[in-house]
Design a protein around this motif. Structure first.
Motif, short mmCIF file in Angstrom:
data_model
loop_
_atom_site.label_atom_id
_atom_site.label_comp_id
_atom_site.label_asym_id
_atom_site.label_seq_id
_atom_site.Cartn_x
_atom_site.Cartn_y
_atom_site.Cartn_z
N LEU A 1 -46.94 -20.94 -47.31
CA LEU A 1 -46.08 -22.05 -47.75
C LEU A 1 -46.89 -23.34 -47.85
N GLU A 2 -46.69 -24.09 -48.92
CA GLU A 2 -47.36 -25.39 -49.04
C GLU A 2 -46.77 -26.40 -48.06
N THR A 3 -45.46 -26.42 -47.97
CA THR A 3 -44.78 -27.30 -47.01
C THR A 3 -43.80 -26.47 -46.20
N LEU A 4 -43.48 -26.95 -45.03
CA LEU A 4 -42.56 -26.23 -44.17
C LEU A 4 -41.12 -26.62 -44.46
N GLU A 5 -40.71 -26.42 -45.67
CA GLU A 5 -39.35 -26.74 -46.09
C GLU A 5 -38.78 -25.55 -46.83
N GLY A 6 -37.48 -25.49 -46.86
CA GLY A 6 -36.82 -24.45 -47.63
C GLY A 6 -36.70 -23.14 -46.88
N GLU A 7 -36.81 -22.07 -47.64
CA GLU A 7 -36.53 -20.74 -47.13
C GLU A 7 -37.80 -19.90 -47.10
N LEU A 8 -37.89 -19.08 -46.08
CA LEU A 8 -39.00 -18.15 -45.94
C LEU A 8 -38.45 -16.75 -46.17
N THR A 9 -39.05 -16.02 -47.10
CA THR A 9 -38.59 -14.67 -47.40
C THR A 9 -39.72 -13.68 -47.13
N VAL A 10 -39.42 -12.73 -46.27
CA VAL A 10 -40.37 -11.66 -45.95
C VAL A 10 -39.61 -10.35 -46.04
N GLY A 11 -39.85 -9.61 -47.11
CA GLY A 11 -39.09 -8.38 -47.33
C GLY A 11 -37.61 -8.73 -47.47
N ALA A 12 -36.78 -8.07 -46.67
CA ALA A 12 -35.34 -8.31 -46.71
C ALA A 12 -34.92 -9.49 -45.82
N LEU A 13 -35.84 -10.02 -45.05
CA LEU A 13 -35.54 -11.10 -44.13
C LEU A 13 -35.67 -12.45 -44.81
N ARG A 14 -34.62 -13.27 -44.67
CA ARG A 14 -34.65 -14.64 -45.20
C ARG A 14 -34.35 -15.60 -44.07
N LEU A 15 -35.22 -16.58 -43.91
CA LEU A 15 -35.07 -17.56 -42.84
C LEU A 15 -35.15 -18.97 -43.38
N GLU A 16 -34.26 -19.84 -42.91
CA GLU A 16 -34.36 -21.26 -43.18
C GLU A 16 -35.38 -21.83 -42.20
N VAL A 17 -36.40 -22.47 -42.71
CA VAL A 17 -37.48 -22.98 -41.86
C VAL A 17 -37.12 -24.34 -41.27
N GLU A 18 -36.35 -25.13 -41.98
CA GLU A 18 -36.09 -26.51 -41.57
C GLU A 18 -35.46 -26.67 -40.18
N PRO A 19 -34.49 -25.83 -39.77
CA PRO A 19 -33.96 -26.00 -38.41
C PRO A 19 -35.03 -25.82 -37.33
N PHE A 20 -35.92 -24.86 -37.53
CA PHE A 20 -37.01 -24.64 -36.58
C PHE A 20 -37.96 -25.84 -36.58
N LEU A 21 -38.24 -26.34 -37.77
CA LEU A 21 -39.14 -27.49 -37.90
C LEU A 21 -38.53 -28.73 -37.26
N HIS A 22 -37.26 -28.95 -37.48
CA HIS A 22 -36.56 -30.12 -36.91
C HIS A 22 -36.62 -30.07 -35.37
N THR A 23 -36.32 -28.91 -34.80
CA THR A 23 -36.37 -28.77 -33.34
C THR A 23 -37.78 -29.00 -32.82
N ALA A 24 -38.77 -28.41 -33.49
CA ALA A 24 -40.16 -28.57 -33.06
C ALA A 24 -40.58 -30.03 -33.10
N ARG A 25 -40.22 -30.72 -34.17
CA ARG A 25 -40.60 -32.13 -34.29
C ARG A 25 -39.94 -32.99 -33.23
N ALA A 26 -38.67 -32.74 -32.92
CA ALA A 26 -37.96 -33.53 -31.91
C ALA A 26 -38.59 -33.32 -30.53
N ARG A 27 -38.87 -32.09 -30.18
CA ARG A 27 -39.47 -31.81 -28.87
C ARG A 27 -40.92 -32.29 -28.82
N ALA A 28 -41.64 -32.19 -29.95
CA ALA A 28 -43.02 -32.68 -30.02
C ALA A 28 -43.05 -34.20 -29.85
N GLU A 29 -42.04 -34.88 -30.36
CA GLU A 29 -41.97 -36.33 -30.20
C GLU A 29 -41.81 -36.70 -28.72
N SER A 30 -41.02 -35.92 -27.98
CA SER A 30 -40.87 -36.22 -26.55
C SER A 30 -42.20 -35.98 -25.83
#
Length: 184
Positions: free
Chosen positions: A76-105
């Motif tokens: 992925l060029e940026t960590l936005e949008g959806e990640l598709t691996v085979g039949a699995l589809r994941l929204e990346v943004e919720p994971f990124l948002h949580t990581a950024r908030a905890r990283a800020e602390s």
């Protein structure tokens, strides 16, 4: 043009940010081929997102599936949008948002604690004070409330007390405890 500095995190910081035990991080690295810097063992945002996905879907993913997810994240060029691996589809943004908030602390805790050889011999103290960060964290660990600590140390606020506790958790004192002169 200046290079953008990408924040990197230690194993202990990554464990706090992703809420994965350090042993679990080691397992995910081994099983998935996670590319961490071997000498410093540091993690970037992409690695943190991957570790959170592994934690969230731990029961559903095989080691091969985790490796495929990591490869797809790296593509992925940026960590936005959806990640598709085979039949699995994941929204990346919720994971990124949580990581950024905890990283800020983690970043704020690091900024709240300073080491200066001219202040208490270089012992980590809270910025703008001579109060050792580990002493404040120790008081919390012994049952004092944040409010009681702020009453005892008027130069501190709740944010500094919480930062001291987090910083102390992420940077435990190394070595053996000092020998007590009254104990043999």
């Amino acid at each position: 043009m200046e290079a953008v500095r990408v924040p990197r995190f230690s194993s202990r910081e990554a464990a706090f940010i992703t809420q994965v035990e350090e042993k679990g991080i080691d397992r995910f690295i081994f099983e998935s081929g996670l590319r961490v810097r071997e000498q410093s063992r540091s993690f970037d945002e992409r690695d943190l997102v991957f570790l959170q996905i592994c934690r969230e879907h731990q029961e559903d993913l095989t080691p091969t599936g985790r490796a495929r997810i990591y490869e797809a994240l790296c593509a992925l060029e940026t960590l936005e949008g959806e990640l598709t691996v085979g039949a699995l589809r994941l929204e990346v943004e919720p994971f990124l948002h949580t990581a950024r908030a905890r990283a800020e602390s983690v970043r704020l805790a690091g900024a709240a604690v300073v080491r200066d050889p001219s202040i208490r011999g270089g012992e980590p103290v809270l910025r703008g004070t001579r109060i050792p960060a580990r002493n404040v964290a120790g008081k919390l660990g012994r049952g004092m409330t944040v409010e009681e600590i702020v009453q005892n140390y008027p130069t501190l606020d709740e944010g500094l007390v919480r930062s001291a506790a987090l910083w102390s958790e992420l940077h435990p004192k190394r070595g053996r405890p000092a020998k007590r002169p009254w104990k043999g």
